[in-house]
Scaffold this active site. Structure first.
Site, PDB file in Angstrom:
ATOM      1  N   ASP A  78       0.899  -1.235  -0.081  1.00  0.00           N
ATOM      2  CA  ASP A  78      -0.038   0.074   0.098  1.00  0.00           C
ATOM      3  C   ASP A  78       0.944   1.208   0.204  1.00  0.00           C
ATOM      4  OD1 ASP A  78      -2.890   1.130   0.805  1.00  0.00           O
ATOM      5  OD2 ASP A  78      -1.335   2.326   1.736  1.00  0.00           O
ATOM      6  N   TYR A 118       3.443   9.632  -0.052  1.00  0.00           N
ATOM      7  CA  TYR A 118       4.354   8.966   0.618  1.00  0.00           C
ATOM      8  C   TYR A 118       5.669   9.178   0.070  1.00  0.00           C
ATOM      9  CZ  TYR A 118       0.269   6.650   2.676  1.00  0.00           C
ATOM     10  OH  TYR A 118      -1.025   6.084   3.171  1.00  0.00           O
ATOM     11  N   LYS A 173      -2.724   5.942  -4.065  1.00  0.00           N
ATOM     12  CA  LYS A 173      -3.760   6.563  -3.782  1.00  0.00           C
ATOM     13  C   LYS A 173      -3.451   8.114  -4.755  1.00  0.00           C
ATOM     14  CE  LYS A 173      -3.592   4.809   0.515  1.00  0.00           C
ATOM     15  NZ  LYS A 173      -1.965   4.657   0.918  1.00  0.00           N
ATOM     16  N   HIS A 224      -7.403   9.744  -2.323  1.00  0.00           N
ATOM     17  CA  HIS A 224      -6.731   9.675  -0.841  1.00  0.00           C
ATOM     18  C   HIS A 224      -7.737  10.424   0.026  1.00  0.00           C
ATOM     19  CE1 HIS A 224      -2.582   9.388   1.028  1.00  0.00           C
ATOM     20  NE2 HIS A 224      -3.472   9.198   1.878  1.00  0.00           N
ATOM     21  N   LEU A 269      -2.770  -0.632  13.751  1.00  0.00           N
ATOM     22  CA  LEU A 269      -2.192  -0.614  15.142  1.00  0.00           C
ATOM     23  C   LEU A 269      -2.113   0.755  15.880  1.00  0.00           C
ATOM     24  CD1 LEU A 269       1.043  -2.752  14.081  1.00  0.00           C
ATOM     25  CD2 LEU A 269      -1.380  -3.519  14.866  1.00  0.00           C
ATOM     26  N   ILE A 286      -3.543  -3.172   6.752  1.00  0.00           N
ATOM     27  CA  ILE A 286      -2.181  -3.001   6.125  1.00  0.00           C
ATOM     28  C   ILE A 286      -1.124  -2.198   7.182  1.00  0.00           C
ATOM     29  CG2 ILE A 286      -2.881  -2.375   3.718  1.00  0.00           C
ATOM     30  CD1 ILE A 286      -3.417   0.547   4.355  1.00  0.00           C
ATOM     31  N   LYS A 329       2.154  -1.075   9.077  1.00  0.00           N
ATOM     32  CA  LYS A 329       3.236  -0.722   8.409  1.00  0.00           C
ATOM     33  C   LYS A 329       4.111  -1.236   9.363  1.00  0.00           C
ATOM     34  CE  LYS A 329       7.054   2.376   9.008  1.00  0.00           C
ATOM     35  NZ  LYS A 329       7.562   2.615  10.312  1.00  0.00           N
ATOM     36  N   ASN A 366       3.422  -9.895  11.858  1.00  0.00           N
ATOM     37  CA  ASN A 366       2.071  -9.548  11.471  1.00  0.00           C
ATOM     38  C   ASN A 366       1.615 -10.502  10.392  1.00  0.00           C
ATOM     39  OD1 ASN A 366       2.420  -7.494  13.366  1.00  0.00           O
ATOM     40  ND2 ASN A 366       2.868  -5.932  11.466  1.00  0.00           N
TER      41      ASN A 366
HETATM   42  N1  LIG Z   1      -5.266   6.447   3.390  1.00  0.00           N
HETATM   43  C1  LIG Z   1      -4.965   7.190   4.416  1.00  0.00           C
HETATM   44  O1  LIG Z   1      -5.210   8.611   4.596  1.00  0.00           O
HETATM   45  C2  LIG Z   1      -3.799   6.521   5.494  1.00  0.00           C
HETATM   46  C3  LIG Z   1      -3.591   7.228   6.713  1.00  0.00           C
HETATM   47  C4  LIG Z   1      -2.577   6.480   7.329  1.00  0.00           C
HETATM   48  C5  LIG Z   1      -2.047   5.413   6.977  1.00  0.00           C
HETATM   49  N2  LIG Z   1      -2.257   5.002   5.841  1.00  0.00           N
HETATM   50  C6  LIG Z   1      -1.711   3.390   5.479  1.00  0.00           C
HETATM   51  O2  LIG Z   1      -1.868   2.539   6.818  1.00  0.00           O
HETATM   52  C7  LIG Z   1      -0.473   2.002   6.700  1.00  0.00           C
HETATM   53  C8  LIG Z   1      -0.419   1.745   8.250  1.00  0.00           C
HETATM   54  O3  LIG Z   1      -0.889   2.542   9.424  1.00  0.00           O
HETATM   55  P1  LIG Z   1       0.271   3.427  10.150  1.00  0.00           P
HETATM   56  O4  LIG Z   1       1.645   3.511   9.259  1.00  0.00           O
HETATM   57  O5  LIG Z   1      -0.072   4.840  10.515  1.00  0.00           O
HETATM   58  O6  LIG Z   1       0.412   2.806  11.596  1.00  0.00           O
HETATM   59  P2  LIG Z   1       0.286   1.065  11.955  1.00  0.00           P
HETATM   60  O7  LIG Z   1       0.423   0.139  10.955  1.00  0.00           O
HETATM   61  O8  LIG Z   1      -1.132   1.390  12.800  1.00  0.00           O
HETATM   62  O9  LIG Z   1       1.533   1.229  13.034  1.00  0.00           O
HETATM   63  C9  LIG Z   1       2.823   1.172  12.550  1.00  0.00           C
HETATM   64  C10 LIG Z   1       3.612   1.164  13.702  1.00  0.00           C
HETATM   65  O10 LIG Z   1       3.540   0.093  14.609  1.00  0.00           O
HETATM   66  C11 LIG Z   1       4.897  -0.705  14.682  1.00  0.00           C
HETATM   67  N3  LIG Z   1       4.613  -2.061  14.519  1.00  0.00           N
HETATM   68  C12 LIG Z   1       4.282  -2.624  13.415  1.00  0.00           C
HETATM   69  N4  LIG Z   1       4.059  -3.871  13.747  1.00  0.00           N
HETATM   70  C13 LIG Z   1       4.323  -4.172  14.992  1.00  0.00           C
HETATM   71  C14 LIG Z   1       4.643  -5.436  15.800  1.00  0.00           C
HETATM   72  N5  LIG Z   1       4.285  -6.669  15.255  1.00  0.00           N
HETATM   73  N6  LIG Z   1       4.879  -5.121  17.111  1.00  0.00           N
HETATM   74  C15 LIG Z   1       5.145  -4.039  17.713  1.00  0.00           C
HETATM   75  N7  LIG Z   1       5.154  -2.746  16.663  1.00  0.00           N
HETATM   76  C16 LIG Z   1       4.764  -3.002  15.389  1.00  0.00           C
HETATM   77  C17 LIG Z   1       5.875  -0.149  13.548  1.00  0.00           C
HETATM   78  O11 LIG Z   1       6.964  -0.037  13.996  1.00  0.00           O
HETATM   79  P3  LIG Z   1       8.359  -0.483  13.091  1.00  0.00           P
HETATM   80  O12 LIG Z   1       8.124   0.348  11.927  1.00  0.00           O
HETATM   81  O13 LIG Z   1       9.660  -0.086  13.900  1.00  0.00           O
HETATM   82  O14 LIG Z   1       8.251  -1.808  12.895  1.00  0.00           O
HETATM   83  C18 LIG Z   1       5.105   1.141  13.549  1.00  0.00           C
HETATM   84  O15 LIG Z   1       5.856   2.141  14.515  1.00  0.00           O
HETATM   85  C19 LIG Z   1       0.295   3.421   6.507  1.00  0.00           C
HETATM   86  O16 LIG Z   1       1.669   2.852   6.244  1.00  0.00           O
HETATM   87  C20 LIG Z   1      -0.091   3.626   5.112  1.00  0.00           C
HETATM   88  O17 LIG Z   1       0.114   2.658   4.098  1.00  0.00           O
HETATM   89  C21 LIG Z   1      -3.335   5.382   4.982  1.00  0.00           C
END
Ligand SMILES: NC(=O)c1ccc[n+]([C@@H]2O[C@H](COP(=O)([O-])OP(=O)(O)OC[C@H]3O[C@@H](n4cnc5c(N)ncnc54)[C@H](OP(=O)(O)O)[C@@H]3O)[C@@H](O)[C@H]2O)c1
Length: 270
Positions: A45, A50, A73, A106, A186, A224, A226, A236
């Site tokens: 994704d 980004y 997006k 987006h 998360l 999805i 990250k 994950n």
């Molecule tokens: N459409 C939109 O407007 C929008 C907005 C926000 C996000 N997104 C998408 O959603 C994706 C995910 O959201 P996000 O990046 O905000 O956050 P997230 O996936 O909720 O959380 C990521 C955080 O959790 C940590 N993490 C991941 N797996 C883990 C595990 N098994 N144990 C402990 N910690 C863990 C990661 O650390 P490490 O990196 O150190 O592994 C990072 O600090 C984004 O990357 C993006 O692609 C879309």
């Protein structure tokens, strides 16, 4: 273990787990994407904003394109017809691919008619530059407006995690055959400290991240997360050969709506 897929309205099947790539930029970001693909991820994704299309493009070289699912997006300031065509061509060129599996608006932009944007997306689909059409950060009101155009929407990607259980939106999307992709599954990390989640993780010998992802997958969502470290990437991915009990699911359901991280552009004012 192969990642299960869900069939979309478009007829294409999306892997239910993908790698979120916000903040995965530069060579470190490219290394994480490459590592994920080597571990068995097949769904990435990304987004124009980004700033990592080139890194993602480099990372997928050598993998079978037909087995990969690439979502990107388009940003909200280029939603006019010609701008959107240009943005799509630019994204494809930077990613080094002929088509995207899923292309999302987006964020909605009230300044630009949704009909114009969706017409352009339908043209891109007819040209096979994108295989499925989706949206992101759409509320029920935005979706109803989109339905008036008659363009089939396959996916709505929204913030969704145990601190933001959007049940009404989920039910509405189910009724209309739209799959929700949970972004920030998360809570960008906040969920990992939640007491209910931590207790269930300890009891089931899983990690808090796995418990949160499993809760979402059980509701029919695509997730999805990250992750940049190999350990997180592996954890994950290990969410398909076990189940949460009904009691644990109910306990997470009852956390309800605690916190929304992304509340931009006065989008959620209904
Ligand atoms: N459409 C939109 O407007 C929008 C907005 C926000 C996000 N997104 C998408 O959603 C994706 C995910 O959201 P996000 O990046 O905000 O956050 P997230 O996936 O909720 O959380 C990521 C955080 O959790 C940590 N993490 C991941 N797996 C883990 C595990 N098994 N144990 C402990 N910690 C863990 C990661 O650390 P490490 O990196 O150190 O592994 C990072 O600090 C984004 O990357 C993006 O692609 C879309």
């Amino acid at each position: 273990m192969e990642i299960p897929r869900i069939k979309l309205k478009s007829g294409n099947s999306i892997p239910v787990l993908g790698l979120g790539t916000w903040q995965l930029t530069g060579s470190k970001g490219a290394d994480s994407v490459r590592k994920a693909l080597e571990l068995g991820y097949n769904h990435i994704d990304t987004a124009e904003v980004y700033d990592n299309h080139r890194e993602v493009g480099r990372s997928i070289v050598g993998f079978d394109r037909s087995e990969l699912w690439i979502t990107s997006k388009v940003w909200r300031d280029v939603l006019r017809h010609d701008d959107l065509h240009k943005a799509c061509d630019k994204a494809l060129s930077a990613l080094g691919i002929d088509y995207m599996d899923l292309y999302l608006i987006h964020w909605p932009n009230p300044e630009i008619a949704m009909a114009e944007t969706l017409k352009a997306l339908k043209e891109l689909q007819d040209m096979d530059k994108i295989r499925s059409i989706g949206v992101s950060n759409f509320t029920i009101r935005h979706l109803k407006e989109a339905f008036e155009t008659g363009v089939p929407i396959s996916v709505n990607q929204v913030e969704f995690h145990p601190h933001l259980y959007q049940k009404e939106l989920l039910d509405f999307c189910k009724q209309n055959n739209i799959i929700i992709t949970a972004y920030s599954p998360l809570g960008t990390g906040a969920i990992l400290k939640d007491e209910t989640i931590a207790q269930i993780a300890e009891k089931t010998s899983r990690t808090p991240a796995q418990v949160a992802l499993k809760w979402l997958l059980g509701k029919g969502l695509v997730v999805i997360p990250k992750a940049s470290s190999e350990e997180h990437l592996k954890q994950n991915l290990s969410v398909f050969d076990w189940e949460l009990s009904g009691q644990d699911i109910k306990a997470i359901d009852s956390i309800g709506v605690k916190h929304r991280i992304y509340d931009e552009f006065d989008n959620f004012d209904e």
